[in-house]
Motif scaffolding. Structure first.
Motif, short mmCIF file in Angstrom:
data_model
loop_
_atom_site.label_atom_id
_atom_site.label_comp_id
_atom_site.label_asym_id
_atom_site.label_seq_id
_atom_site.Cartn_x
_atom_site.Cartn_y
_atom_site.Cartn_z
N LEU A 150 0.83 -1.20 0.00
CA LEU A 150 0.00 0.00 0.00
C LEU A 150 0.87 1.26 0.00
O LEU A 150 0.62 2.20 -0.76
N GLU A 151 1.90 1.29 0.84
CA GLU A 151 2.79 2.46 0.90
C GLU A 151 3.48 2.70 -0.44
O GLU A 151 3.60 3.83 -0.90
N GLU A 152 3.98 1.62 -1.02
CA GLU A 152 4.82 1.77 -2.21
C GLU A 152 4.00 1.99 -3.49
O GLU A 152 4.47 2.66 -4.41
N THR A 153 2.81 1.38 -3.57
CA THR A 153 2.09 1.41 -4.85
C THR A 153 0.62 1.79 -4.75
O THR A 153 -0.06 1.93 -5.76
N ASN A 154 0.09 1.90 -3.54
CA ASN A 154 -1.33 2.20 -3.30
C ASN A 154 -2.25 1.03 -3.66
O ASN A 154 -3.47 1.19 -3.71
#
Ligand SMILES: [Zn+2]
Length: 310
Positions: free
Chosen positions: A214-218
């Motif tokens: 989630l942090e890196e790519t949503n």
């Protein structure tokens, strides 16, 4: 644990006995340190050392004598190819014997034998740990090596430091017939890999994985499945491989760790590799194994393996 020959991961220590019960036997350790049959695996700071022939540099007791003044630690590794072996931690700027060369181990994947890579990786991890724990984290006094180099005891407050391994999750995220790969800013423009990240305190592996993606790519992830683990001595990780199923497909690189992330079909990977417009992580790495086994789930798609590179 047996790793299938067609899916090898480097650094997995199938090939030697750690002789863990011998670590407390000081008499035996002292005898081994002066036994002509014993071999020492020198590590110069961050670098492993190879001979002119490209094999691991292994020293006997007489060769080690001249390095004593520059040695920072000696750690029992175990029995490798019938010899008791110790890691020998040396200063980064040590003068090497004639013909010896410094080496990062990554270019040696598929070149050195698996047992040699496992031994050198283990030696590097242990000497790195010693070099970064010379002083007690609690009171700042010097530490002293115990249990054949597998514990560091504070000389003032009695604090004991054990070798640390940092768990990191690495995952192939799929959405339908596509998988999610990302590119870090310092990588070549055509290099993509599976996503990965460190587990934080108070977090289980599944939630670490969901948070990282989630942090890196949503992208939101639902089901996850654990596959296997791999020691990774750069500097002290344990890579835990997962497959994960995405519940959303929209990509936005949130945290700056990736400059780009994309969904790839098998055909896009095959075409990109053939054209040289895409490169993946090295065979022998968890990332390569994750991509390869997903890729080959559809007949007709075959990716090169570490075994092919030999
Ligand atoms: Zn202390």
């Amino acid at each position: 644990m047996h790793i299938q020959n067609n899916n090898p991961l480097v650094f997995v220590d199938n090939c030697f006995d750690r002789l863990a019960l011998r670590r407390v036997d000081e008499k035996w350790i002292t005898a081994q340190l002066s036994d002509p049959a014993t071999r020492f695996v020198p590590v110069a700071g961050e670098d492993n050392l190879l001979t002119a022939n490209g094999t691991p540099l292994l020293l006997d007791t007489s060769a080690v004598a001249q390095w004593r003044a520059q040695s920072q630690c000696t750690v029992l590794l175990g029995e490798y190819r019938g010899c008791v072996c110790f890691a020998l931690g040396l200063n980064q700027d040590v003068t090497l014997p004639a013909g010896a060369a410094r080496s990062n181990l990554r270019p040696q994947f598929g070149v050195l034998e698996d047992d040699a890579l496992a031994l050198l990786g283990y030696a590097r991890a242990m000497t790195h740990w010693h070099a970064h724990n010379r002083f007690c984290g609690k009171c700042g006094a010097p530490t002293r090596s115990q249990r054949a180099g597998h514990e560091l005891h504070c000389t003032a407050c009695g604090n004991i430091v054990y070798p640390r391994v940092n768990p990191a999750v690495i995952m192939l995220v799929t959405h339908g017939e596509r998988c999610l790969l990302g590119r870090q800013p310092e990588w070549a423009a055509n290099r993509f890999s599976t996503l990965a990240g460190f587990v934080e305190p108070g977090e289980n592996l599944e939630n670490a994985l969901r948070r990282e993606i989630l942090e890196e790519t949503n992208v939101r992830v639902g089901r996850v499945r654990y596959l296997r683990s791999q020691p990774w001595p750069y500097p002290a990780s344990l890579m835990l491989s997962f497959r994960a199923e995405a519940e959303s497909a929209g990509i936005r690189c949130n945290d700056g760790e990736l400059v780009e992330a994309r969904w790839f079909s098998r055909q896009e990977i095959a075409t990109g590799l053939q054209a040289g417009s895409l490169s993946l992580s090295l065979p022998g790495s968890s990332s390569h194994a994750l991509i390869r086994e997903w890729f080959e789930e559809v007949p007709g798609f075959v990716l090169a393996s570490a075994a092919d590179a030999r």
